[in-house]
Design an enzyme around this catalytic site. Structure first.
Site, mmCIF file in Angstrom:
data_model
loop_
_atom_site.group_PDB
_atom_site.id
_atom_site.type_symbol
_atom_site.label_atom_id
_atom_site.label_comp_id
_atom_site.label_asym_id
_atom_site.label_seq_id
_atom_site.Cartn_x
_atom_site.Cartn_y
_atom_site.Cartn_z
ATOM 1 N N LYS A 1 0.821 -1.214 0.000
ATOM 2 C CA LYS A 1 0.000 0.000 0.000
ATOM 3 C C LYS A 1 0.862 1.274 0.000
ATOM 4 C CE LYS A 1 -4.071 -2.045 0.050
ATOM 5 N NZ LYS A 1 -3.752 -3.461 -0.114
HETATM 6 C C1 LIG Z 1 -9.880 -2.638 -1.465
HETATM 7 C C2 LIG Z 1 -9.248 -3.379 -0.332
HETATM 8 N N1 LIG Z 1 -9.897 -3.472 0.833
HETATM 9 C C3 LIG Z 1 -9.388 -4.118 1.902
HETATM 10 C C4 LIG Z 1 -8.159 -4.726 1.828
HETATM 11 C C5 LIG Z 1 -7.651 -5.459 3.022
HETATM 12 O O1 LIG Z 1 -6.504 -4.850 3.545
HETATM 13 P P1 LIG Z 1 -5.619 -5.611 4.616
HETATM 14 O O2 LIG Z 1 -4.687 -6.501 3.871
HETATM 15 O O3 LIG Z 1 -4.893 -4.494 5.339
HETATM 16 O O4 LIG Z 1 -6.524 -6.349 5.520
HETATM 17 C C6 LIG Z 1 -7.425 -4.656 0.648
HETATM 18 C C7 LIG Z 1 -6.113 -5.299 0.564
HETATM 19 O O5 LIG Z 1 -5.509 -5.479 -0.427
HETATM 20 C C8 LIG Z 1 -7.981 -3.974 -0.460
HETATM 21 O O6 LIG Z 1 -7.326 -3.898 -1.631
#
Ligand SMILES: Cc1ncc(COP(=O)(O)O)c(C=O)c1O
Length: 395
Positions: free
Chosen positions: A197
């Site tokens: 990210k």
């Molecule tokens: C649009 C979206 N929402 C939620 C997430 C979940 O993030 P995390 O890996 O921090 O749980 C991601 C992860 O890639 C994502 O791309």
């Protein structure tokens, strides 16, 4: 597995250009060392400081609650706003499965509506049509770092009495109408600091909100449903080990080691965005004249976080999207696809009896989409190599 894919070649010192890499400097390393030396490995002073810094970064008097992933943050936010068994939550199929799976954690049901093909974000006109008496919330996803149409979404939500939890996993920093995402009148906004990210803590996330009651519920549920207030309130008669469990909560707290990374990464968020946006502009210019469609842009005056640069192959390109990615890999360049729409994934397809053509816009974008490497550790030479390779394949 993903981490291995992302860093393939990098550690081997081959010339493989990975799809993504975090940008960790000496400042992050020193901050982590400081935590290691202090003995605070789990949630402690650094997590608190990261929360304060993050709230100040977003502004508008928000509170920030650090968690160990955006998935955890979305789950906490939905639980705290009262999503329950049988409820419906409207969201986009053009997202990562985390956005929808958290709805299922609460025995509620995601209801997918198609995207606007011009932004790849949820189409507000379609939200309204999907509302039923069971609808309780909307989860807009700011895809790739481009803001959703928050004015229209919030208006629909107010009209129908729905909660709004923004999935801002891609959206730091993103603006809409010149205001940062996180400052809008939704119930909560959730960020991700996963390794790929725009700022990274390895695993991590942040819930941003203004409602004190929802914030308190998120804090209690973040750590086993323990009412932390008792720590502050206990009388001198109660021993210091005493606490009260008020709900069956979760284990979603962020460690101080992750928060150390976050504190230093956040300071660079503005510079990172500037670099990413320059890199996106470089790609745009370089692909001029090629049979490709460039990614959607933010309106004049607004900020796109550029978490992803999603190129689409034109219809006239004879090589398939999958073959294109294989050819890129053969030339030593890692690409990805964001996203395989959820309605094509076995669980979502079979549970909700979804057909590929149910969401034609999401399907059409997906079939021709390629996410190109776009990260601040890439050099100008790396980017030129990506462009040359694409030209070679397409011309
Ligand atoms: C649009 C979206 N929402 C939620 C997430 C979940 O993030 P995390 O890996 O921090 O749980 C991601 C992860 O890639 C994502 O791309």
């Amino acid at each position: 597995m993903l981490q291995k894919f992302i860093t393939r070649g990098y550690n081997n010192m081959t010339d493989f250009l990975p799809f993504a890499l975090p940008d960790i400097g000496e400042e992050e390393i020193a901050e982590v060392m400081d935590s290691l030396r202090s003995g605070w490995l789990t949630t402690g002073p650094k997590a608190k400081r990261f929360e304060q810094d993050f709230a100040a970064f977003i502004g508008g008097g928000v509170e920030a609650i650090a968690v160990n992933s955006a998935t955890a943050g979305l789950h906490l936010a939905l639980e705290a706003v009262g999503i329950n068994t049988g409820d419906e939550v409207i969201t986009t199929p053009y997202t990562f499965t985390a956005t929808a799976e958290v709805v299922r954690y609460l025995n509620a049901h995601p209801v997918f509506v198609d995207i606007d093909p011009n932004t790849f974000n949820i189409d507000p006109a379609k939200i309204e049509k999907a509302i039923t008496p069971r609808t309780k919330a909307i989860i807009p996803v700011h895809f790739a770092g481009l803001a959703c149409d928050m004015d229209r979404i919030l208006k629909i939500a107010r009209k129908h009495g729905l909660k709004v939890v923004e999935d801002a996993a891609h959206a730091l920093p993103t603006t809409y109408n010149r205001k940062l995402i996180g400052t809008f009148d939704s119930d909560a906004t959730v960020y991700s600091f996963y390794v790929t990210k725009t700022i990274a803590t390895g695993e991590g996330g942040m819930v941003v909100l203004t409602n004190k009651q929802i914030a308190e519920r998120c804090r209690v549920m973040r750590l086993h449903g323990i009412n932390r207030d008792v720590f502050n309130r206990y009388s001198s008669k109660k021993p210091s080990w005493h606490y009260e469990v008020v709900a069956p909560g979760f284990k979603y707290n962020m460690t101080d080691i992750a928060a150390s990374l976050g504190i230093q990464q956040l300071k660079k968020a503005g510079a990172f965005q500037k670099r990413r946006s320059e890199m996106a502009a470089y790609y745009d210019k370089a692909f001029d004249g090629l049979p490709v469609m460039l990614p959607p842009k933010a309106p004049e005056g607004d900020v796109h976080a550029w978490h992803l640069y999603v190129l689409r192959l034109g219809d006239e390109v004879s090589v398939s999207r999958d073959r294109f990615i294989e050819l890129m890999a053969e030339k030593g360049i890692g690409c990805s696809v964001h996203f395989i729409p959820l309605h094509l994934q076995p669980y979502w397809r079979d549970t909700y009896n979804l057909k590929p053509r149910d969401f034609p816009n999401a399907l059409a974008v997906y079939e021709r989409a390629v996410s190109l490497p776009l990260y601040t550790k890439m050099s100008g030479k790396d980017q030129a190599r990506v462009v040359d390779t694409i030209r070679e394949i397409l011309e």
